[in-house]
Design a protein around this motif. Structure first.
Motif, mmCIF file in Angstrom:
data_model
loop_
_atom_site.group_PDB
_atom_site.id
_atom_site.type_symbol
_atom_site.label_atom_id
_atom_site.label_comp_id
_atom_site.label_asym_id
_atom_site.label_seq_id
_atom_site.Cartn_x
_atom_site.Cartn_y
_atom_site.Cartn_z
ATOM 1 N N HIS A 135 41.412 44.769 32.130
ATOM 2 C CA HIS A 135 40.884 46.037 31.765
ATOM 3 C C HIS A 135 39.825 46.547 33.029
ATOM 4 C CE1 HIS A 135 42.000 45.566 27.490
ATOM 5 N NE2 HIS A 135 40.629 44.910 27.048
ATOM 6 N N ARG A 136 39.186 46.085 33.193
ATOM 7 C CA ARG A 136 38.266 46.053 34.601
ATOM 8 C C ARG A 136 39.275 46.489 35.747
ATOM 9 N NH1 ARG A 136 35.467 41.396 33.000
ATOM 10 N NH2 ARG A 136 36.379 40.311 34.395
ATOM 11 N N GLU A 137 40.807 46.055 35.180
ATOM 12 C CA GLU A 137 41.506 46.591 36.429
ATOM 13 C C GLU A 137 41.934 47.494 36.670
ATOM 14 O OE1 GLU A 137 41.798 44.447 39.511
ATOM 15 O OE2 GLU A 137 42.899 45.874 40.586
ATOM 16 N N TYR A 231 43.258 38.608 39.779
ATOM 17 C CA TYR A 231 42.081 38.949 38.866
ATOM 18 C C TYR A 231 43.330 38.276 37.061
ATOM 19 C CZ TYR A 231 45.229 42.781 37.434
ATOM 20 O OH TYR A 231 46.812 43.808 37.788
ATOM 21 N N ARG B 59 28.099 45.868 37.844
ATOM 22 C CA ARG B 59 29.745 44.697 38.002
ATOM 23 C C ARG B 59 30.880 46.075 38.417
ATOM 24 N NH1 ARG B 59 32.100 41.486 33.154
ATOM 25 N NH2 ARG B 59 31.600 43.054 32.003
ATOM 26 N N TYR B 60 31.095 46.397 39.964
ATOM 27 C CA TYR B 60 31.859 47.247 40.153
ATOM 28 C C TYR B 60 33.049 46.615 41.001
ATOM 29 C CZ TYR B 60 28.896 46.212 44.309
ATOM 30 O OH TYR B 60 28.405 45.930 45.311
ATOM 31 N N VAL B 71 32.490 49.455 36.757
ATOM 32 C CA VAL B 71 33.865 48.976 36.074
ATOM 33 C C VAL B 71 32.673 48.195 34.393
ATOM 34 C CG1 VAL B 71 35.405 47.325 37.068
ATOM 35 C CG2 VAL B 71 33.885 46.472 36.662
ATOM 36 N N SER B 72 31.367 48.073 34.860
ATOM 37 C CA SER B 72 30.183 48.316 33.324
ATOM 38 C C SER B 72 28.912 48.219 34.105
ATOM 39 C CB SER B 72 30.776 46.632 33.022
ATOM 40 O OG SER B 72 30.018 46.074 33.278
ATOM 41 N N HIS B 92 35.535 40.599 40.458
ATOM 42 C CA HIS B 92 34.332 41.340 40.806
ATOM 43 C C HIS B 92 33.144 41.575 41.414
ATOM 44 C CE1 HIS B 92 33.840 40.251 36.684
ATOM 45 N NE2 HIS B 92 32.653 40.918 36.819
ATOM 46 N N ASP B 131 31.477 43.144 25.396
ATOM 47 C CA ASP B 131 32.359 43.548 26.536
ATOM 48 C C ASP B 131 33.204 44.268 26.933
ATOM 49 O OD1 ASP B 131 29.732 43.294 27.646
ATOM 50 O OD2 ASP B 131 29.959 41.293 28.333
ATOM 51 N N HIS B 135 35.088 48.023 27.988
ATOM 52 C CA HIS B 135 35.872 48.503 29.067
ATOM 53 C C HIS B 135 37.180 49.014 28.200
ATOM 54 C CE1 HIS B 135 34.145 45.474 31.615
ATOM 55 N NE2 HIS B 135 34.648 44.334 31.516
#
Lengths: 241, 241
Positions: A135-137, A231, B59-60, B71-72, B92, B131, B135
């Motif tokens: 998801h972050r990616e 990741y 978080r990035y 990203v959060s 991350h 979380d 996302h």
DNA sequence: CGCGATATTGATATAGATCAACTAATGTGG
DNA sequence: CCACATTAGTTGATCTATATCAATATCGCG
């Protein structure tokens, strides 16, 4: 076994024979679903999770004007909506993209399983955390890459994931998504995906035809998508495709 | 107690006094971090997770040309990098946005905790799944909303999250992010965030000034961002701000 | 064979990026 | 305490990547 591909090729897969048998035992009989079938809907209370034995599924959300955004693509070995186990209800829809074979794991049995095998519980948690990392990616992809980068990143990710479960042959893998679908994953229109795929094809990086993706030059494709498979938490053996 | 805000206002928070005491006991002493401090870096092997007592963290991920994508955003009561517990290493970077008070939970103690209190383990898992749900919503925001929608959605989300832990007063909350930061969260440039905030201000929906956000008309703001707080899994009492 | 779904290509429109200048606040060292 | 540097915010002018609209082509399938 049904769950052979679960965490296959991932770091931290160490699962004892006993644990694997226990996991297998909570799965119901395999069921075949047709393509483009909605499997679960947003807000639904879920009492079981879907393990994807083979095929492609997706999770998505629709905007008010009917625009669809895919939030994940699931492939063989994925515990598709295991997120629904701690959450109890879904915040998105789930559907098949191709014909799929799935098995259902009832949540009450998962609870018993985890209490009996805490380490297996952490592996299940791990698998949902790899989903979160993806998801972050995807957030990064949508926020910071242009059209070529987004599509290159998407294809690179899928290539690595399918490679890790042995579904890449001759640099090719099955790809049931239409250009429209790929656009819905990458925040692009189908038309622009078409032009973007032409760029990747003419650059000799990758081509999609007849629902098969062929990666012609992985290094350049990954580079175009700023893709680094870290990741995905693959182990050393499967990491480099 | 340090962990008072953990899962505060969320569904499924049911935690016994014994569980709460056990959770509290794995936390180290609180530490104050200055603003704009990098706390953990990508690829780092992590042996502890950071619980955010107060302040804002993020978080990035950075792209090759130095563009940053958040990203959060983490606020009081969040277990910031609990994801690192099952994953063991981060995908991350993590940094503070404001001065923060944090407490660290060593992973070996978390393992003991979960084996002693399986239900508490599921609550920790639950918090990481919320979380993940955020996302997904960020993916939707970036893929399908325009600039006004993205910023409206971001402000709505933060408003609801802070409301659930009691950090909204008079429809206002502290907001240490610059317009540039907000752009890095929403996939926009700082300049365009500026123009977008003006639109929201002139429409009487929300205004940001002096690092405080005031939500002037929540319903219209949420509507502009196609925001529905369901995915935050708040309980009935805190759900409607 | 014909029909719906998918892919392809061209022309035009537009949201947001980029570049640039200026202002306002904040902090810092002499 | 002031001069000056730094950071954040604001506004305008222009550029560009991608959307949108439109038309045609292709393909699988009942």
């Amino acid at each position: 076994m049904l769950t052979d591909n679960f965490l296959k090729g991932r770091r931290r897969r160490e699962m004892s024979a006993e644990e694997r048998a226990a996991l297998e035992s909570v799965m119901g009989d395999p069921v075949t679903l047709p393509r483009r079938r909605i499997v679960a809907r947003r807000d639904e209370v879920v009492a079981q999770s879907t393990f994807l034995v083979s095929g492609f599924m997706c999770r998505y959300m629709d905007s008010l004007d009917g625009q669809r955004q895919l939030v994940s693509i699931q492939t063989s070995g994925d515990f598709v909506d295991l997120h629904g186990y701690p959450l109890q209800r879904l915040d998105h829809d789930v559907a098949t993209l191709s014909e799929c074979v799935v098995a259902y794991a009832p949540h009450d049995k998962l609870t018993e399983l985890i209490e009996a095998f805490p380490h297996l519980g952490r592996l299940l948690w791990f698998s949902t955390m790899v989903d979160a990392a993806m998801h972050r990616e995807w957030i990064f992809r949508l926020g910071r890459l242009d059209a070529v980068g987004r599509v290159a990143h998407m294809l690179s990710e899928t290539y690595c994931r399918l490679h890790s479960v042995g579904l890449v042959k001759n640099h090719s893998f099955d790809w049931p998504l239409t250009q429209q679908d790929l656009g819905e994953a990458c925040g692009l229109t189908g038309v622009h995906v078409n032009r973007t795929l032409r760029v990747l094809r003419e650059a000799g990086m990758a081509e999609v035809s007849d629902h098969v993706v062929t990666v012609l030059d992985y290094d350049r494709l990954a580079s175009a998508g700023e893709f680094d498979s870290d990741y995905l938490y693959l182990n050393d053996h499967t990491r480099t495709p």
